[in-house]
Structure formats: C-alpha cells, structure tokens
Design a protein around this motif. Structure first.
Motif, PDB file in Angstrom:
ATOM      1  N   GLN A 189       0.825  -1.230   0.086  1.00 47.98           N
ATOM      2  CA  GLN A 189      -0.135   0.074  -0.082  1.00 47.98           C
ATOM      3  C   GLN A 189       1.028   1.250  -0.005  1.00 47.98           C
ATOM      4  O   GLN A 189       0.484   2.077  -0.815  1.00 47.98           O
ATOM      5  N   SER A 190       2.052   1.244   0.756  1.00 49.97           N
ATOM      6  CA  SER A 190       2.634   2.431   0.890  1.00 49.97           C
ATOM      7  C   SER A 190       3.619   2.609  -0.296  1.00 49.97           C
ATOM      8  O   SER A 190       3.673   3.870  -0.806  1.00 49.97           O
ATOM      9  N   GLU A 194       1.117   3.974  -3.042  1.00 49.91           N
ATOM     10  CA  GLU A 194       0.992   5.690  -2.935  1.00 49.91           C
ATOM     11  C   GLU A 194       2.139   6.317  -3.430  1.00 49.91           C
ATOM     12  O   GLU A 194       1.720   7.428  -3.769  1.00 49.91           O
TER      13      GLU A 194
END
Length: 821
Positions: A660-661, A664
């Motif tokens: 997820q990081s 992003e």
C-alpha cells in the motif's frame, strides 16, 4: 348551505379592511370554506381595485373549475367577468376582471411585464402545496411589489396553519383565519393486505357502496392504477364511473366534477389532483389508497422520475375532507389507524427536490444572478443551483457570469422547460420546427397518443386522434411551431439527407440520453451521459442500433426507457460532431503485463470507433503501465529474491515499504524504470532494487543495516544470510557450535522480533529450530548433546553451552589453536 353562507364570508370584512391599509395579507381557510371562489369577487368593488385580479391555481383542472364556478354564481358565461388562462385552454375577454391562471402562466406574465400593468391584486391560492412555480411566482411578486408596485395587493391563501411563515415573508402581513365547515367525518381504517392496490381499492369501494350513502371519490397513485381499478368496477348497476386525472380532456374532467345528469350514484377514480381546490358535487365517501405518485428529481441521473410513495399526513387529511364538503361523510383508509402517525407530516417543498434550471434562467432574466437573493419560504439548495447553472451553460442559455444570453432569453420566452425550449429553437433553425413542437407537446402532456415507448408511433396516434384534448394539443403545437425561428439559409446542408425531424428534435433536447445498444436483445443500452438504460426486448425499438431517448424512469444505474425514437449514427455525428473526441489510449493487459496502444473516437461515454495506434507516445504507454500496476498490484513487477528481501528488511526496520505504501508513491519511483518499455517484465530486478534504495535517505539506509541487517554474524565470527521471506519469520541457518556462549536470543527490527534459528549438526543436518535459545540451552540441549556426542565425537558438546566458547573447529583443532597461542 348557500354560496353566500360559506364560512369565508364571516371574515371577508376583516380581509377587506386589512387590504385598505396594507398591500399584503395572509388568509388561512380550511378546505370547503370557500376562499377560492369568494375572495376575488369580494375585491372587485374595492376603491383600490381598478384593474384585473389574478387568481393563481396550482392545476389547470382547478383553474377552469374555479372560473366556471364564479361565473355560475354571478349568472354569467365564463369569459365575461370571470375567465381563465391555462397552457392548453383560455377563456377571457375585454370585460374580464378576474382571471384564474396556473402558476406557470403567471410566472411567464410577470417576466414579460414586471410592473404587472393593469393588475390590482394577485391571489396565491393553495400556497401550502409549495410547488416550485408557486414559490417562484410569489418571490417575483414580492420583489415587484417592493421595487415597482407598492400599491399591488398580494394575498397568500393557505389551507393549513402555516400562515405565520407566509406573513413574515410578506413583511409581517396581517393573518386572517376563517373557520371551516363542521360536517361530521367518520374514519374507517381497513388495514392493508397483500392484494394489488387496484384489488384492494375495488373491494373497499364495493363495501362503501353497501355501507354508506352518496357518491364515492377513490384516490389512487396514477393513471395505470385508475384504469386497472376501473376494469374491476365497470358496469355496476345504478353507478356512473368517472376517471379524474390531468391527462383527461376538459369535458371528461367536468363530468367528473358535476352531479350526474340522470341522478345516478357517482364513482370517481382520481389521482391526487382531486385533493384540493375542487369540490366534487355529491361526494360523501372517500376511499384512500394512501399512495401518491410524485415527481422526484434524481440528481445522480440528471432526470425527473415519478415515484410511488406513501401520501403525507397533510395529504390524507385533505383527501378525507373531500367526503365532508357538502354534508356528513365517511373516509375508508387502506391502512391501519396506528400507521397514520408514521406517515410523513407534509410533502417536501418542490424547490428542495426539483430541477432548478428554469428557476435559475428566469432569475437571471429578472436581473437576479443568485436566486437566493429573492424572498423564499425555503431557499433553493446550493447544489441544485450549481447543477442548474452547469446545464444552462451547456444549453448556451447563460454565459460564464450567469447572465442570460439572447438564446437564453428566447428559451425563457417559451412556456416549457429549458431543454425543450432549446430543442424547439435549434430544431427550427434546421427546418424541423413542426416536429420539435410536436415533441414538446407529447412530452409535456401525459397520455397523448398512448404510452408506447416509440415516440413516432405515439405521434401518429395523437395526430389521428379527434378528442378535444388531442385537438387542443395540436393547436398548441401549431402555435409553438409558428413562434419558432425560421430555418437558416444553409439548414439543408447541416444534416444527412436521411435525417428526420423527430429524431433531431429529441437528440437536441437530450444529447446526454442518446443511447447505443449494448446487447443483441436490445434490452441494455449505454448513453452518451454514462447512464445505463433498459428497454423491453419485445419493443420494436429493441432492434435499433441507436436511440434518441426522451424519457426514462427508475434508478440511475438502469432507468427504463419510456419514450425514444430511432436515430442513425450519421445524424448523431452531424449534430454533435464538435463534441466528439479523439483519444489516444493504451490498454493494459494484466495477463501479459504489456500495453496495446489504441486510438478511439468517443461521444461522451459511447465509443464510436477504435483502432491500433502506431503513433502512441512513450508518455501514453508509460502512463498505462503505471496505471496497470496501480490497478492490479505490485505483484506484476519482476521482483527478484534480493529485491523482495530488501523490502522485507525495510518493513522490519519500521519503514513504509509494504504494498500500500509503495503504491501510494508509485509515481515517484516506477516511471523512470519504464522509459522506452512496453512491458513490465522488461524492467530489470536490479533496477527495481535500486529504485527502492533511492527512496531512502542515508539515515534510513543506516537504520535498515542496523535493525534489519542482511546477514547474521555468529559469536564464532561466521556470517549467515537472513532469509526474511521464510515462513514463520526471518530465519538463519547455522551450526549450533557457532552460538556457544550466547545467553540471549538474537532479535531484529524495531519491534525486536526473535530471529528463527535453524540449528544444524557439523554435517549440516538440522537438529533444532528455536525462537528461544536460552530456553533451548536450559531444556532439550542435554538430550541433543548426548545423541550428537555419539555421532560427532570429534566436536565439542559441552554440558553448559551458554558458558562455552563458540567454535567451528573440532576439539583437537581447538586444542592446537590454544597451544599455539
């Protein structure tokens, strides 16, 4: 009770006195008090009343009935002192002093003549119904009175006790309250079963005919329910059955209102049109389904749809009161008594739910850029105003500053919604004024030509219909076609020879509803505006490839097509060629991780054509690859074991390197790796690792090395790679002798995660796995050492390994090493 004995006559002196000193007043009078037909005649001989009196009625049926009733009381024909004006029918003369007009007619008149020259008073009847035209007409009248006509009398007449709000709106105007008739009214609650509504109403009507005297008025939600109920009740001896709804011609509507000429018992099946403003002679019984069909604007779909819903407490009270207008009555309700308290108290004001395009345009022409600057009981919502402005910009009715364009003024001059007015004007320029006028009438008057979705078929049926309503509609269409502009000189060159006027008109009115078939059955359709439509596959329209859709009903995701006309793609392109976009796309294939560049032409949400694009730019391809990873996940990238291990180490060190990081921050690190590439597997794994390292500062890199090192160094000085991807957590494999002398279990990461130690014999065979080395030394080590001494006698197996020296040598080699020292 005679006409002169109506309850309203008791308070007329108070009303007249108030209007001598003030320019505004509020009259609160319950249904049956006589306010609709008694107030206007009482004003005619007042010194200040030298001109016309306009009496606003919310419905055409009620407007005609009020004028006819006042004329009858005066012993005159309609059109002499008392007349009316509606969209389809007008009766007035030079002698007419009181004109009953619908609210839309009044709004158009005050727009043309803000001073209302020759008008002495405007009476707003049934203001509690809170229609959009009624609220807007009152707001304009208040503004005109304040700025142009201080002597203009305004009277707000309401059947409910909310007079104080209207009094405040009218500058603290005096409130005069009238009593109502006090005929007894009985309520009978029949409850609700699982029957269809028409079966339940028919059953209640038969019961009422047995139990009570007088005519019956039955309320149903819509025309379809009225017709199905009529089928069940037709032909009863001694009963004359009437329908009453807005689609009927005036003759049939009058017959429903008046007493039966042969003295038979009357049964009227009506929509909510009969709730207020009308007195139906001979009605002593009401049967109420408790349902109503209301127009509700679906903002998500950008369309108004009819919704069947529970009637409000105010509505069912009004309906029941119809039974006690002329004597004791009884109301049969098709719900439980306790359920009444659960009904909504009032119908919401239309201004809070309607499409406000007409309101915004009319306000702009009035000179008010922001409609909220006018006087409202409930101001229009900001979101609805913004949407209306956007629609009017698309119709070229206003400019970017909100000022009306000349086209917008022409739109507002026509008594129809902006979409239809825009259609009539633009279609006329192309030589299709007659067809556009017909479309405007067909869409504005329900029931003309039937209800078939094929608008062309409905038009043919209507054109061959000789009923009074059909004739009046034809006359209206003729008037509209005459006021439309003449065709432009090059109109014949603007469209294909095959283009037909009806399809052009509908497309111009609703360009966002042009739809293309999505399946072989013709049931599913995609529209230019992005909405999905549905059509009965048995319809003749289902075989068409394209439709110009005029009306839909239902939810935005799958609204049902109510009316449409076939249109061909050539005509669509000719009409809206300036809106067609050529897009250069790159379609990502998750299975291969590659990109296929495409060039397509689109009209809104509909793709007209597509083909491979050999000239696709590197930036387009790169963006498609990045978007593919964003939509399908980082697993599509060719991660090496080293790259995966580095990410795991960073995560254990407390850095944001999870999927997820990294997703992003995708635009930060991935695009440079894709330069010149068309597939994800063309990215080297080493480049991936380097890209991740470049996301780190020097301090963060040191943190990883310190808290999650790539290798474990044993007390014996040996180095062993840590497998961060191992099942169960980071693992290291090494000979047990290399850990002698270690009293604490080694950990890694910010959370001090125990390292999984896979301990082996001198030959590399596994002997133990542990996350608790001190526990192993103190526990099962003795049994392990005993077994290992027999297998590997040359190697040390001390009783207390925590106190022993770590070594990777045999006992003799250790001894020689100590001796040499």
């Amino acid at each position: 009770m005679g006409a002169s004995d109506l309850p309203i006559h008791a308070v007329l002196p108070d009303l007249l006195a108030a209007l001598r000193d003030r320019s505004s007043a509020v009259l609160v009078a319950p249904p049956g008090a006589g306010k609709t037909t008694a107030v206007a005649p009482a004003l005619l001989d007042q010194p200040w009343c030298t001109g016309e009196i306009l009496l606003l009625s919310p419905r055409r049926l009620a407007a005609r009935a009020a004028a006819e009733r006042m004329a009858a009381l005066a012993g005159e024909p309609v059109g002499k002192t008392y007349g009316y004006a509606t969209r389809l029918d007008t009766k007035r003369s030079a002698e007419t002093r009181v004109i009953v007009v619908t609210e839309g007619i009044f709004t158009a008149r005050i727009q043309r003549d803000p001073e209302l020259a020759g008008v002495s008073a405007v009476l707003f009847d049934e203001v509690h119904e809170r229609s959009l035209d009624g609220d807007f007409g009152l707001a304009l009248a208040i503004d005109a009175q304040a700025g142009l006509r201080e002597n203009l009398r305004l009277i707000a007449m309401s059947a409910t006790l909310d007079g104080a709000r209207f009094a405040a709106l009218l500058g603290d105007a005096p409130v005069i309250e009238s009593a109502g008739r006090s005929w007894p009214l009985s309520l009978v609650h029949l409850g609700r079963n699982e029957d269809r509504i028409e079966d339940a109403v028919a059953s209640a009507v038969r019961r009422a005919l047995r139990e009570a005297e007088g005519g019956i008025l039955a309320f149903l939600p819509g025309v379809a329910e009225i017709e199905r109920t009529a089928e069940r009740l037709e032909g009863m001896p001694g009963i004359t059955l009437h329908r009453l709804h807005g689609s009927l011609d005036p003759t049939a509507q009058r017959a429903a209102i008046r007493p039966d000429s042969e003295g038979r018992r009357k049964l009227v099946l009506a929509t909510s049109i009969a709730e207020t403003s009308l007195t139906l002679d001979g009605i002593r019984i009401v049967v109420d389904s408790g349902l109503a069909r209301r127009p509700r604007y679906d903002r998500a779909a950008g369309m108004t749809r009819l919704v069947t819903e529970r009637a409000s407490q105010a509505s069912v009270t009004q309906r029941a009161g119809r039974a006690a207008r002329q004597g004791p009555g009884v109301a049969y309700r098709l719900w439980e008594e306790a359920a009444t308290a659960g009904l909504p108290r009032f119908d919401p004001p239309e201004i809070l739910e309607a499409d406000l395009s007409s309101l915004v345009l009319a306000s702009a022409i009035w000179g008010v850029a922001d409609p909220r600057d006018l006087s409202w009981i409930d101001p229009p919502p900001d979101a609805a105003l913004a949407e209306a402005r956007a629609r009017l910009l698309t119709l070229e009715a206003i400019d970017l500053d909100g000022r009306p364009t000349q086209h917008g003024r022409s739109i507002a001059a026509l008594p129809m919604p902006p979409r239809l007015a825009h259609m009539l004007l633009r279609a006329a320029e192309l030589g299709f004024a007659r067809e556009a006028a017909d479309v405007a009438v067909l869409l504005g008057e329900r029931g003309l030509g039937g209800n078939d979705p094929d608008l062309e078929l409905r038009r043919r049926r209507w054109r061959s219909d000789a009923t009074p309503k059909a004739r009046a509609a034809k006359q209206l269409a003729e008037r509209w076609s005459r006021v439309a502009p003449r065709p432009a000189a090059d109109a014949s060159d603007a469209l294909p020879l095959a283009a037909r006027g009806l399809e052009v008109a509908v497309a111009l009115a609703f360009p966002d509803r042009i739809a293309r078939r999505r399946d072989a059955s013709g049931e599913r359709w995609a529209s230019v505006g992005g909405r999905g439509f549905k059509l009965d596959s048995a319809s003749s329209l289902a075989r068409e490839e394209w439709l110009a859709v005029a009306e839909t009903q239902g939810m935005a995701a799958g609204a049902r097509i109510l009316s449409a006309v076939p249109i061909d793609e050539e005509t669509v392109v000719a009409l809206f060629g300036d809106r067609i976009e050529t897009r250069h796309l790159a379609e990502f294939d998750a299975a291969t991780g590659g990109v296929r560049p495409m060039r397509e032409r689109r009209l809104g949400a509909i793709r007209l054509a597509s083909a491979p694009d050999p000239d696709a730019s590197a930036a387009t391809i790169e963006a498609a690859l990045v978007d593919g990873v964003r939509r399908h996940g980082l697993s599509l990238l060719p991660w090496s074991e080293g790259a995966r291990a580095f990410r795991q180490r960073a995560i254990y060190a407390g850095l944001p390197f999870d999927d997820q990081s990294l997703e992003e921050r995708l635009d930060e690190w991935l695009p440079p790796l894709l330069a010149g590439k068309r597939r994800l597997d063309a990215v080297s794994s080493g480049a991936l690792t380097d890209a991740l390292r470049n996301l780190l500062s020097w301090e963060e890199t040191q943190r990883i090395e310190r808290m999650a090192p790539a290798n474990f160094t044993s007390p014996a000085g040996s180095t062993h790679a840590i497998d961060y991807a191992a099942e169960g957590g980071p693992r290291v494999e090494l000979r047990v002798q290399a850990l002698f002398g270690l009293g604490e279990h080694p950990t890694i990461g910010a959370d001090r995660v125990p390292l999984v130690l896979s301990l082996t014999s001198p030959a590399g065979r596994p002997i133990q796995t542990t996350r608790d080395l001190p526990g192993f030394w103190a526990g099962s080590w003795r049994a392990v050492a005993k077994e290992m001494r027999g297998r590997y006698p040359r190697h040390p197996w001390p009783d207390d390994p925590a106190a022993a020296s770590a070594t990777l040598r045999t006992k003799n080699a250790d001894a020689r090493a100590r001796g040499s020292r």
